[in-house]
Design an enzyme around this catalytic site. Structure first.
Site, PDB file in Angstrom:
ATOM      1  N   SER A   1      -1.013  38.737  26.948  1.00 43.94           N
ATOM      2  CA  SER A   1      -2.446  38.638  27.192  1.00 43.94           C
ATOM      3  C   SER A   1      -2.801  39.051  28.618  1.00 43.94           C
ATOM      4  O   SER A   1      -3.968  39.299  28.925  1.00 43.94           O
ATOM      5  CB  SER A   1      -2.936  37.208  26.938  1.00 43.94           C
ATOM      6  OG  SER A   1      -2.094  36.266  27.573  1.00 43.94           O
TER       7      SER A   1
ATOM      8  N   GLU B   1      -1.010  31.227  15.509  1.00 46.21           N
ATOM      9  CA  GLU B   1      -2.272  31.630  16.126  1.00 46.21           C
ATOM     10  C   GLU B   1      -3.379  31.875  15.109  1.00 46.21           C
ATOM     11  O   GLU B   1      -3.160  32.525  14.079  1.00 46.21           O
ATOM     12  CB  GLU B   1      -2.079  32.896  16.977  1.00 46.21           C
ATOM     13  CG  GLU B   1      -3.367  33.339  17.669  1.00 46.21           C
ATOM     14  CD  GLU B   1      -3.171  34.383  18.737  1.00 46.21           C
ATOM     15  OE1 GLU B   1      -4.176  34.826  19.321  1.00 46.21           O
ATOM     16  OE2 GLU B   1      -2.006  34.768  18.992  1.00 46.21           O
TER      17      GLU B   1
END
Length: 287
Positions: A48, A184
Protein backbone atom coordinates in the site's frame (compact mmCIF):
# COMPACT_ATOMS: atom_id res chain seq x y z
CA UNK A 1 14.26 -0.84 31.84
CA UNK A 2 13.67 -4.50 31.08
CA UNK A 3 14.33 -5.57 27.52
CA UNK A 4 11.15 -6.08 25.52
CA UNK A 5 10.43 -9.60 24.36
CA UNK A 6 10.45 -9.93 20.58
CA UNK A 7 7.19 -11.02 18.96
CA UNK A 8 7.91 -14.14 16.94
CA UNK A 9 5.90 -16.17 14.46
CA UNK A 10 5.39 -18.81 17.14
CA UNK A 11 4.07 -16.21 19.57
CA UNK A 12 1.61 -14.88 16.98
CA UNK A 13 0.32 -18.41 16.29
CA UNK A 14 -0.12 -18.92 20.02
CA UNK A 15 -2.30 -15.81 20.28
CA UNK A 16 -5.15 -17.37 18.29
CA UNK A 17 -8.31 -17.33 20.36
CA UNK A 18 -6.46 -15.94 23.40
CA UNK A 19 -5.62 -12.30 22.68
CA UNK A 20 -6.65 -10.01 19.82
CA UNK A 21 -3.73 -9.47 17.47
CA UNK A 22 -3.02 -5.82 16.67
CA UNK A 23 -1.35 -5.13 13.34
CA UNK A 24 -0.67 -1.90 11.46
CA UNK A 25 1.40 -0.75 8.52
CA UNK A 26 4.58 1.33 8.62
CA UNK A 27 6.88 2.27 5.77
CA UNK A 28 9.76 4.20 7.33
CA UNK A 29 12.03 4.36 10.37
CA UNK A 30 10.32 7.08 12.47
CA UNK A 31 6.83 5.69 11.96
CA UNK A 32 8.02 2.19 12.83
CA UNK A 33 9.52 3.51 16.08
CA UNK A 34 6.22 5.13 17.05
CA UNK A 35 3.88 2.23 16.26
CA UNK A 36 6.23 -0.20 17.97
CA UNK A 37 6.33 1.95 21.09
CA UNK A 38 2.52 1.82 21.04
CA UNK A 39 2.82 -1.93 21.52
CA UNK A 40 1.38 -3.37 18.31
CA UNK A 41 2.02 -7.05 17.67
CA UNK A 42 2.72 -6.93 13.93
CA UNK A 43 4.13 -4.25 11.65
CA UNK A 44 3.41 -4.78 7.97
CA UNK A 45 5.44 -3.01 5.33
CA UNK A 46 2.51 -3.11 2.95
CA UNK A 47 2.61 -2.64 -0.79
CA UNK A 48 0.00 0.00 0.00
CA UNK A 49 3.06 2.25 0.20
CA UNK A 50 2.60 2.50 -3.56
CA UNK A 51 -0.38 4.78 -2.99
CA UNK A 52 0.13 6.37 0.43
CA UNK A 53 3.88 7.03 0.16
CA UNK A 54 4.61 7.19 -3.56
CA UNK A 55 1.35 8.56 -4.96
CA UNK A 56 0.64 5.73 -7.38
CA UNK A 57 -2.90 4.69 -8.41
CA UNK A 58 -2.61 1.10 -7.11
CA UNK A 59 -0.26 -1.45 -5.56
CA UNK A 60 0.84 -2.68 -8.98
CA UNK A 61 3.43 0.05 -9.48
CA UNK A 62 5.88 -0.96 -6.72
CA UNK A 63 8.61 -3.54 -7.27
CA UNK A 64 11.17 -5.45 -5.23
CA UNK A 65 13.49 -2.46 -5.06
CA UNK A 66 10.78 -0.27 -3.53
CA UNK A 67 9.64 -2.88 -1.05
CA UNK A 68 13.14 -3.87 0.04
CA UNK A 69 14.17 -0.28 0.60
CA UNK A 70 11.18 0.50 2.80
CA UNK A 71 11.43 -2.82 4.65
CA UNK A 72 15.08 -2.13 5.45
CA UNK A 73 14.15 1.32 6.78
CA UNK A 74 11.51 -0.16 9.10
CA UNK A 75 13.90 -2.93 10.19
CA UNK A 76 16.42 -0.30 11.33
CA UNK A 77 13.94 0.67 14.03
CA UNK A 78 14.59 -2.80 15.53
CA UNK A 79 10.92 -3.28 16.39
CA UNK A 80 9.73 -5.62 19.08
CA UNK A 81 6.74 -6.32 16.82
CA UNK A 82 6.89 -9.05 14.21
CA UNK A 83 8.00 -7.38 10.98
CA UNK A 84 6.20 -8.67 7.87
CA UNK A 85 6.95 -7.50 4.33
CA UNK A 86 4.50 -7.57 1.45
CA UNK A 87 5.75 -9.35 -1.66
CA UNK A 88 4.97 -7.04 -4.59
CA UNK A 89 3.16 -7.86 -7.81
CA UNK A 90 5.06 -10.36 -10.00
CA UNK A 91 7.64 -11.17 -7.33
CA UNK A 92 6.19 -14.62 -6.58
CA UNK A 93 3.80 -15.53 -9.41
CA UNK A 94 6.22 -16.50 -12.20
CA UNK A 95 7.90 -19.49 -10.54
CA UNK A 96 8.45 -21.15 -7.19
CA UNK A 97 12.21 -20.67 -7.47
CA UNK A 98 11.91 -16.95 -8.11
CA UNK A 99 9.37 -16.60 -5.33
CA UNK A 100 11.64 -18.21 -2.74
CA UNK A 101 14.62 -16.18 -3.87
CA UNK A 102 12.70 -12.91 -3.67
CA UNK A 103 11.21 -13.79 -0.29
CA UNK A 104 14.69 -14.51 1.02
CA UNK A 105 15.77 -10.99 0.11
CA UNK A 106 13.23 -9.59 2.56
CA UNK A 107 14.66 -11.66 5.39
CA UNK A 108 18.15 -10.46 4.42
CA UNK A 109 17.16 -6.83 5.01
CA UNK A 110 15.49 -7.54 8.36
CA UNK A 111 11.94 -8.81 7.83
CA UNK A 112 10.72 -11.64 10.06
CA UNK A 113 8.23 -12.94 7.49
CA UNK A 114 6.63 -12.18 4.14
CA UNK A 115 3.03 -11.83 3.01
CA UNK A 116 1.65 -12.92 -0.34
CA UNK A 117 -1.80 -12.64 -1.87
CA UNK A 118 -3.73 -15.64 -3.15
CA UNK A 119 -5.01 -19.05 -2.18
CA UNK A 120 -4.88 -22.54 -3.65
CA UNK A 121 -2.81 -21.45 -6.65
CA UNK A 122 0.11 -20.63 -4.35
CA UNK A 123 0.23 -23.72 -2.16
CA UNK A 124 3.47 -24.84 -3.78
CA UNK A 125 5.01 -21.42 -3.20
CA UNK A 126 4.07 -21.39 0.49
CA UNK A 127 5.42 -24.91 0.99
CA UNK A 128 8.69 -24.06 -0.74
CA UNK A 129 9.15 -20.96 1.38
CA UNK A 130 8.54 -23.03 4.49
CA UNK A 131 11.23 -25.49 3.41
CA UNK A 132 13.58 -22.55 3.00
CA UNK A 133 12.82 -21.30 6.50
CA UNK A 134 10.77 -18.30 5.39
CA UNK A 135 7.55 -17.70 7.40
CA UNK A 136 4.57 -16.79 5.23
CA UNK A 137 1.46 -14.77 6.02
CA UNK A 138 -1.39 -15.51 3.61
CA UNK A 139 -3.93 -13.06 2.20
CA UNK A 140 -7.38 -14.01 0.87
CA UNK A 141 -10.66 -12.31 0.01
CA UNK A 142 -10.01 -9.06 -1.79
CA UNK A 143 -6.49 -9.35 -3.18
CA UNK A 144 -5.62 -5.84 -4.43
CA UNK A 145 -2.85 -7.01 -6.75
CA UNK A 146 -5.56 -8.82 -8.73
CA UNK A 147 -8.16 -6.05 -8.64
CA UNK A 148 -8.26 -5.84 -12.44
CA UNK A 149 -9.14 -9.53 -12.65
CA UNK A 150 -11.64 -9.30 -9.80
CA UNK A 151 -13.51 -6.38 -11.34
CA UNK A 152 -12.29 -3.71 -8.96
CA UNK A 153 -12.00 -3.23 -5.22
CA UNK A 154 -15.28 -4.91 -4.31
CA UNK A 155 -16.65 -6.69 -1.28
CA UNK A 156 -15.87 -10.39 -1.61
CA UNK A 157 -17.87 -13.41 -0.46
CA UNK A 158 -21.36 -12.00 -0.87
CA UNK A 159 -22.55 -15.15 -2.66
CA UNK A 160 -22.32 -18.69 -1.27
CA UNK A 161 -20.23 -19.88 -4.20
CA UNK A 162 -17.64 -17.12 -3.91
CA UNK A 163 -17.61 -17.51 -0.13
CA UNK A 164 -16.86 -21.24 -0.45
CA UNK A 165 -13.97 -20.48 -2.80
CA UNK A 166 -12.45 -18.00 -0.35
CA UNK A 167 -12.80 -20.49 2.53
CA UNK A 168 -11.14 -23.20 0.44
CA UNK A 169 -8.29 -20.81 -0.41
CA UNK A 170 -7.73 -19.96 3.24
CA UNK A 171 -7.72 -23.60 4.30
CA UNK A 172 -5.31 -24.52 1.51
CA UNK A 173 -2.86 -21.78 2.47
CA UNK A 174 -3.08 -22.68 6.16
CA UNK A 175 -2.47 -26.36 5.43
CA UNK A 176 0.48 -25.40 3.23
CA UNK A 177 2.16 -23.81 6.22
CA UNK A 178 1.11 -20.15 6.43
CA UNK A 179 1.36 -18.96 10.04
CA UNK A 180 -1.51 -16.47 9.70
CA UNK A 181 -3.97 -15.21 7.10
CA UNK A 182 -5.16 -11.70 6.30
CA UNK A 183 -8.81 -11.56 5.17
CA UNK A 184 -9.53 -8.36 3.29
CA UNK A 185 -12.89 -6.72 2.47
CA UNK A 186 -14.84 -9.96 2.75
CA UNK A 187 -18.32 -10.59 4.14
CA UNK A 188 -18.06 -10.94 7.91
CA UNK A 189 -19.80 -14.32 7.96
CA UNK A 190 -17.13 -15.71 5.64
CA UNK A 191 -14.33 -14.33 7.80
CA UNK A 192 -15.96 -15.94 10.83
CA UNK A 193 -16.16 -19.31 9.08
CA UNK A 194 -12.49 -19.13 8.06
CA UNK A 195 -11.46 -18.21 11.60
CA UNK A 196 -13.28 -21.27 12.95
CA UNK A 197 -11.92 -23.63 10.31
CA UNK A 198 -8.19 -22.82 10.23
CA UNK A 199 -5.72 -23.50 13.02
CA UNK A 200 -3.73 -20.31 12.43
CA UNK A 201 -4.70 -16.74 13.35
CA UNK A 202 -6.80 -14.68 10.97
CA UNK A 203 -6.34 -10.93 10.71
CA UNK A 204 -9.21 -8.87 9.35
CA UNK A 205 -9.19 -5.67 7.34
CA UNK A 206 -12.72 -4.67 6.47
CA UNK A 207 -14.02 -8.17 7.23
CA UNK A 208 -15.66 -7.79 10.61
CA UNK A 209 -14.89 -8.54 14.27
CA UNK A 210 -14.71 -12.34 14.21
CA UNK A 211 -11.05 -12.61 13.19
CA UNK A 212 -8.22 -13.21 15.62
CA UNK A 213 -6.82 -9.74 14.89
CA UNK A 214 -7.20 -6.52 12.93
CA UNK A 215 -4.96 -4.48 10.65
CA UNK A 216 -5.24 -0.97 9.22
CA UNK A 217 -3.06 1.29 7.08
CA UNK A 218 -1.31 3.85 9.28
CA UNK A 219 -2.21 6.73 6.94
CA UNK A 220 -5.91 5.90 7.33
CA UNK A 221 -5.57 5.80 11.12
CA UNK A 222 -3.83 9.20 11.16
CA UNK A 223 -6.09 10.92 8.64
CA UNK A 224 -3.35 11.33 6.03
CA UNK A 225 -4.84 9.32 3.17
CA UNK A 226 -6.22 11.04 0.10
CA UNK A 227 -9.07 8.53 -0.01
CA UNK A 228 -9.61 5.96 2.73
CA UNK A 229 -11.54 2.72 2.13
CA UNK A 230 -15.00 2.43 3.72
CA UNK A 231 -13.78 0.04 6.42
CA UNK A 232 -10.99 2.29 7.72
CA UNK A 233 -11.30 4.41 10.85
CA UNK A 234 -9.59 7.77 11.29
CA UNK A 235 -8.42 8.21 14.87
CA UNK A 236 -6.94 11.70 14.42
CA UNK A 237 -6.99 14.37 11.72
CA UNK A 238 -3.21 14.64 11.47
CA UNK A 239 -3.45 16.31 8.06
CA UNK A 240 -5.15 19.33 9.60
CA UNK A 241 -2.65 19.42 12.45
CA UNK A 242 0.30 19.30 10.03
CA UNK A 243 -1.26 21.92 7.76
CA UNK A 244 -1.83 24.24 10.72
CA UNK A 245 1.77 23.82 11.89
CA UNK A 246 3.26 24.58 8.47
CA UNK A 247 0.98 27.61 8.04
CA UNK A 248 2.12 28.91 11.45
CA UNK A 249 5.77 28.44 10.46
CA UNK A 250 5.19 30.25 7.15
CA UNK A 251 3.51 33.14 8.93
CA UNK A 252 6.31 33.54 11.48
CA UNK A 253 8.99 33.54 8.80
CA UNK A 254 7.14 36.17 6.76
CA UNK A 255 6.55 38.34 9.86
CA UNK A 256 10.15 38.06 11.06
CA UNK A 257 9.18 36.15 14.21
CA UNK A 258 11.27 33.07 13.35
CA UNK A 259 14.00 32.39 14.27
CA UNK A 260 13.81 33.78 17.80
CA UNK A 261 16.62 34.45 20.29
CA UNK A 262 18.07 31.18 21.43
CA UNK A 263 17.59 29.62 17.99
CA UNK A 264 20.74 31.15 16.50
CA UNK A 265 24.26 31.91 17.77
CA UNK A 266 26.89 34.67 17.57
CA UNK A 267 30.60 34.86 16.92
CA UNK A 268 33.03 35.06 19.82
CA UNK A 269 33.32 38.45 21.47
CA UNK A 270 35.38 40.81 19.34
CA UNK A 271 35.53 38.48 16.37
CA UNK A 272 32.84 40.33 14.41
CA UNK A 273 34.86 43.54 14.65
CA UNK A 274 37.99 41.67 13.60
CA UNK A 275 36.09 40.25 10.64
CA UNK A 276 35.00 43.76 9.66
CA UNK A 277 38.67 44.84 9.60
CA UNK A 278 39.59 41.82 7.49
CA UNK A 279 36.85 42.65 5.04
CA UNK A 280 37.77 46.33 4.64
CA UNK A 281 38.48 47.25 1.09
CA UNK A 282 37.15 43.96 -0.24
CA UNK A 283 34.32 44.00 -2.75
CA UNK A 284 31.03 42.38 -1.82
CA UNK A 285 30.21 39.41 -4.04
CA UNK A 286 26.87 37.69 -4.38
CA UNK A 287 26.41 34.38 -2.67
Amino acid sequence: MAEREKVTVRKVVGMKGKKPIVAITAYDYPTAKIVDEAGVDIILVGDSLSMVMLGNPSTLQVDMHDMLRHTAAVARAQPRALLVADMPFLSYEASVTEAVKNAGEFLRVGADAVKLEGGSDYVDVVKAMGRAGIPVMGHVGLTPQKHKLLGGYRLMGKSAGEARSIIDDAQAIAEAGAFSIVIEYTASEVAAEITKRVSVPTICIGSGPACDGQILVIHDVLGLSDASPPFAKRYVDLRSIMLSAVKAYKSEVEEGKFPQDGMYWHMKEGEHERLAELLKGKSVTSA
